[in-house]
Design a protein around this motif. Structure first.
Motif, mmCIF file in Angstrom:
data_model
loop_
_atom_site.group_PDB
_atom_site.id
_atom_site.type_symbol
_atom_site.label_atom_id
_atom_site.label_comp_id
_atom_site.label_asym_id
_atom_site.label_seq_id
_atom_site.Cartn_x
_atom_site.Cartn_y
_atom_site.Cartn_z
ATOM 1 N N ARG A 406 -2.345 -29.518 -16.045
ATOM 2 C CA ARG A 406 -2.108 -30.873 -16.122
ATOM 3 C C ARG A 406 -3.303 -31.478 -16.608
ATOM 4 N NH1 ARG A 406 0.811 -33.890 -11.122
ATOM 5 N NH2 ARG A 406 0.961 -35.269 -12.832
ATOM 6 N N ASN A 407 -4.370 -31.177 -16.436
ATOM 7 C CA ASN A 407 -5.474 -31.498 -17.115
ATOM 8 C C ASN A 407 -5.561 -31.504 -18.627
ATOM 9 O OD1 ASN A 407 -7.226 -30.530 -14.250
ATOM 10 N ND2 ASN A 407 -6.923 -32.469 -14.684
ATOM 11 N N LEU A 408 -5.129 -30.287 -18.861
ATOM 12 C CA LEU A 408 -4.943 -29.769 -20.423
ATOM 13 C C LEU A 408 -4.217 -30.969 -21.138
ATOM 14 C CD1 LEU A 408 -5.621 -27.943 -22.888
ATOM 15 C CD2 LEU A 408 -3.330 -26.627 -22.073
ATOM 16 N N LEU A 409 -2.909 -31.197 -20.388
ATOM 17 C CA LEU A 409 -2.030 -32.191 -21.186
ATOM 18 C C LEU A 409 -2.769 -33.304 -21.086
ATOM 19 C CD1 LEU A 409 1.531 -30.777 -19.682
ATOM 20 C CD2 LEU A 409 0.216 -30.184 -21.572
ATOM 21 N N GLY A 410 -3.412 -34.008 -20.252
ATOM 22 C CA GLY A 410 -3.890 -35.359 -19.825
ATOM 23 C C GLY A 410 -4.981 -35.233 -21.144
ATOM 24 N N ILE A 411 -6.115 -34.307 -21.323
ATOM 25 C CA ILE A 411 -6.899 -34.369 -22.209
ATOM 26 C C ILE A 411 -6.516 -34.404 -23.624
ATOM 27 C CG2 ILE A 411 -8.847 -33.134 -23.258
ATOM 28 C CD1 ILE A 411 -9.639 -31.942 -20.370
ATOM 29 N N LEU A 412 -5.493 -33.563 -23.797
ATOM 30 C CA LEU A 412 -4.765 -33.510 -25.046
ATOM 31 C C LEU A 412 -4.259 -34.951 -25.506
ATOM 32 C CD1 LEU A 412 -3.095 -29.887 -25.216
ATOM 33 C CD2 LEU A 412 -4.924 -30.819 -26.865
ATOM 34 N N LYS A 413 -3.424 -35.640 -24.804
ATOM 35 C CA LYS A 413 -2.740 -36.878 -24.653
ATOM 36 C C LYS A 413 -3.827 -37.945 -25.336
ATOM 37 C CE LYS A 413 0.941 -39.731 -22.873
ATOM 38 N NZ LYS A 413 1.648 -40.071 -21.704
ATOM 39 N N GLU A 414 -4.896 -37.877 -24.378
ATOM 40 C CA GLU A 414 -5.887 -38.795 -24.662
ATOM 41 C C GLU A 414 -6.672 -38.418 -26.118
ATOM 42 O OE1 GLU A 414 -8.297 -42.178 -24.370
ATOM 43 O OE2 GLU A 414 -6.617 -41.535 -23.258
ATOM 44 N N PHE A 415 -6.981 -37.253 -26.337
ATOM 45 C CA PHE A 415 -7.496 -36.775 -27.470
ATOM 46 C C PHE A 415 -6.757 -37.473 -28.807
ATOM 47 C CE2 PHE A 415 -7.879 -33.641 -31.166
ATOM 48 C CZ PHE A 415 -9.203 -33.934 -31.536
ATOM 49 N N GLY A 420 -5.009 -41.644 -32.926
ATOM 50 C CA GLY A 420 -3.589 -42.588 -33.492
ATOM 51 C C GLY A 420 -2.462 -42.014 -33.590
ATOM 52 N N PHE A 421 -2.182 -40.922 -32.629
ATOM 53 C CA PHE A 421 -1.074 -40.085 -32.675
ATOM 54 C C PHE A 421 -0.147 -40.338 -31.366
ATOM 55 C CE2 PHE A 421 -3.293 -37.362 -35.612
ATOM 56 C CZ PHE A 421 -2.564 -37.673 -36.882
ATOM 57 N N GLU A 422 1.094 -40.313 -31.616
ATOM 58 C CA GLU A 422 2.128 -40.023 -30.423
ATOM 59 C C GLU A 422 2.039 -38.635 -30.319
ATOM 60 O OE1 GLU A 422 6.513 -40.860 -28.970
ATOM 61 O OE2 GLU A 422 5.759 -42.032 -30.683
ATOM 62 N N VAL A 423 1.931 -37.974 -28.959
ATOM 63 C CA VAL A 423 2.025 -36.489 -28.881
ATOM 64 C C VAL A 423 3.125 -36.081 -28.130
ATOM 65 C CG1 VAL A 423 0.158 -36.479 -27.161
ATOM 66 C CG2 VAL A 423 0.634 -34.468 -28.710
ATOM 67 N N ARG A 424 3.737 -35.006 -28.171
ATOM 68 C CA ARG A 424 4.609 -34.127 -27.272
ATOM 69 C C ARG A 424 4.093 -32.609 -27.418
ATOM 70 N NH1 ARG A 424 10.772 -33.969 -30.085
ATOM 71 N NH2 ARG A 424 10.046 -32.421 -31.819
ATOM 72 N N PHE A 425 4.563 -32.024 -26.285
ATOM 73 C CA PHE A 425 4.390 -30.595 -26.212
ATOM 74 C C PHE A 425 5.197 -29.717 -26.074
ATOM 75 C CE2 PHE A 425 1.265 -33.421 -23.720
ATOM 76 C CZ PHE A 425 0.171 -33.125 -24.496
ATOM 77 N N ARG A 426 5.391 -28.566 -26.578
ATOM 78 C CA ARG A 426 6.388 -27.486 -26.384
ATOM 79 C C ARG A 426 5.753 -26.135 -26.178
ATOM 80 N NH1 ARG A 426 7.216 -24.578 -31.123
ATOM 81 N NH2 ARG A 426 6.553 -25.371 -33.049
ATOM 82 N N PRO A 427 6.519 -25.260 -25.373
ATOM 83 C CA PRO A 427 5.797 -23.982 -25.105
ATOM 84 C C PRO A 427 5.526 -22.956 -26.235
ATOM 85 C CG PRO A 427 7.740 -24.345 -23.853
ATOM 86 C CD PRO A 427 7.608 -25.330 -24.908
ATOM 87 N N ALA A 428 4.303 -22.250 -26.145
ATOM 88 C CA ALA A 428 3.968 -21.553 -27.268
ATOM 89 C C ALA A 428 3.530 -20.084 -26.718
ATOM 90 C CB ALA A 428 3.175 -22.035 -28.035
ATOM 91 N N TYR A 429 3.107 -19.193 -27.508
ATOM 92 C CA TYR A 429 2.494 -18.004 -27.060
ATOM 93 C C TYR A 429 1.082 -17.644 -27.828
ATOM 94 C CZ TYR A 429 1.199 -13.045 -27.192
ATOM 95 O OH TYR A 429 0.392 -11.922 -26.895
#
Length: 514
Positions: A406-415, A420-429
């Motif tokens: 959850r920290n990872l997603l929060g840092i990425l969202k703030e970064f 200047g981007f709206e960001v979303r996440f999807r699973p990866a390998y």
């Protein structure tokens, strides 16, 4: 007289007035004539002419004449004949001859013979079949005539210098042939200028004006003794357009790099630059990437010959890394089930990503830590509109006792928000993270989402050999891809082309509004 003409006369420079007066007396005056009569130098005359032309007072016509003359080599050919003419003379007598015999038969050196053979075929004077040069019927008929290039040689030998535009059509064809050959013709360009007074200039001359020196700068003495009261001052048009100035500024990539560094610093991160030349151990093995992984192949990685190998860290971390690769060690993993080779880990490579900086930082620092890096990476990519063999990557690392996904997603969202981007996440390998995530950003103008970076939680197989028993998150993105979006560039090569027009016109602090 209209106010416009009066205003123009008041704003004329003394040099412009002198030039206009001379043209009133003799419209056929050359710049050299005007310079001689007015005492101005040529540079001042042409500067004044350009200024008058920009105000639609006169028209400046530029004529460029090409003056043709013979080089020393050209004079030799004019006296003795072209090399192909000598060989033609031999062929008239012998009809055909082996190529290797031509030089001796025509008394030519090898270089001239090779040139002559090409021109013999081009002029259809001879043909070549299986190493035998034979005269053609056209060549036999031409043996008593001069070609247009030979006519031009004789013409220039007599006249010395010839204006190209004054050549007849036949001699012009000869010029094209001789100009295709090296070191026969000298071509110099002679530039001349002529002037024509336009309607506005006629109106100014009809009104008349005086030529008087005008003050453009006052001295301390003139102000002190009152002389400034008696001076005539040249009016200035405060509404005139100023010249476009292109001051020095940062390159677009540097702007984005500095912006990213500032974001990380504001978020409390430390910076680590790492090394461009790295061992395969830190670039691949420390990231739990198997030694037979496709990314290690020569098609993807630059291996370095000097130095051929790099030193490895202490034996304990090397042994632990070997164990996780072979059977997972004490991580609970089964590893990759192969025999790990220390010699492969020693290979020198140009780093293929900046993630190796993160594992090296984990090994040399104690948690908790927040680190980022910005640096060049190298891959054996084929040049095209979206790939380069050298580009920039950004890496972020956070390690601490309470760090979570959850920290990872929060840092990425703030970064990405600060970029200047709206960001979303999807699973990866990724081989070295679990959970793993790719970040997609939304482009308003294209109404679409695009992938811009990868991230994840480092696997135990990465952390355990490094002596890290606390969770760690990492993420990265390519700067060039970000720059292409920011500056609306469709070809990544534009960022490195040094296109001065694009660089000058690109705003300092603005790309595509995101």
């Amino acid at each position: 007289m209209s106010e416009d003409v009066k205003k123009t006369i008041n704003e004329l420079h003394i040099y412009e007035k002198r030039l206009l007066k001379e043209l009133e007396s003799n419209i056929n005056s050359t710049p050299e004539d005007i310079a001689k009569k007015t005492g101005m130098d040529i540079k001042s005359v042409m500067s004044a002419a350009g200024s008058l032309a920009s105000k639609d007072i006169i028209e400046v016509k530029k004529d460029v004449d090409e003056i043709i003359s013979l080089t020393d080599n050209g004079i030799k050919y004019a006296d003795r004949g072209l090399p192909e003419r000598k060989i033609l003379g031999v062929l008239v007598e012998k009809q055909h001859l082996a190529m290797k015999e031509l030089a001796d038969a025509a008394n030519l050196d090898k270089k001239e013979t090779n040139i002559a053979i090409g021109w013999l075929v081009r002029k259809n004077w001879a043909k070549i079949d299986k190493g035998i040069v034979s005269i053609t019927d056209f060549g036999r008929d031409f043996s008593g005539k001069l070609g247009d290039d030979e006519e031009l040689l004789n013409h220039l030998k007599d006249k010395k210098n010839q204006i190209k535009d004054e050549l007849s059509a036949d001699l012009l064809d000869g010029f094209k042939k001789l100009n295709d050959r090296k070191n026969i013709l000298n071509i110099k360009k002679n530039t001349s200028h002529s002037f024509k007074i336009l309607e506005k200039g006629e109106a100014i001359l009809n009104e008349g004006f005086t030529i008087q020196k005008q003050a453009t700068q006052l001295t301390h003495q003139q102000l002190k003794d009152g002389e400034w009261k008696n001076l005539q001052y040249r009016p200035y048009d405060i509404t005139a357009e100023a010249p476009i100035v292109f001051p020095g500024k940062k390159h677009p990539l540097r702007i984005i790099i500095d912006e990213i560094r500032e974001i990380f610093f504001n978020l409390g991160f430390d910076e680590d630059n790492g090394d461009i030349l790295e061992s395969a151990f830190w670039n691949f093995d420390s990231l739990f990437q198997p030694q037979d992984h496709a990314a290690r192949e020569m098609q993807d990685t630059f291996y370095v010959k000097n130095p051929l190998t790099c030193d490895l860290p202490d034996s304990e971390v090397v042994e632990l890394t070997s164990q996780v690769h072979e059977d997972g060690g004490d991580t609970g993993s089964t590893g990759w089930q192969y025999d790990w080779d220390e010699n492969i880990a020693r290979q020198s490579v140009l780093r293929t990503h900046t993630t190796g900086i993160s594992t090296k930082h984990l090994f040399t620092h104690e948690p908790p830590m927040k680190m980022f890096s910005v640096g060049r990476v190298f891959r054996r990519e084929t040049f095209d509109y979206k790939h380069l063999p050298e580009f920039h990557q950004v890496e972020g690392l956070v390690c601490g006792e309470d760090v979570s996904y959850r920290n990872l997603l929060g840092i990425l969202k703030e970064f990405y928000k600060q970029l200047g981007f709206e960001v979303r996440f999807r699973p990866a390998y990724f081989p070295y993270t679990y959970l793993s995530t790719e970040c997609e950003v939304y482009l308003e103008d294209k109404q679409s989402w695009i992938e811009l970076g990868g991230s994840g939680m480092f696997r135990p197989e990465v952390l355990k050999p490094l002596g890290i028993n606390q969770p760690a998150l990492a993420f990265g993105l390519g700067i060039e891809r970000l720059a292409m979006i920011r500056y609306d560039v469709s070809d990544i090569r534009m960022l490195y082309k040094s296109d001065i027009k694009w660089l000058r016109e690109l705003p300092l602090n603005e790309g595509v509004q995101l």
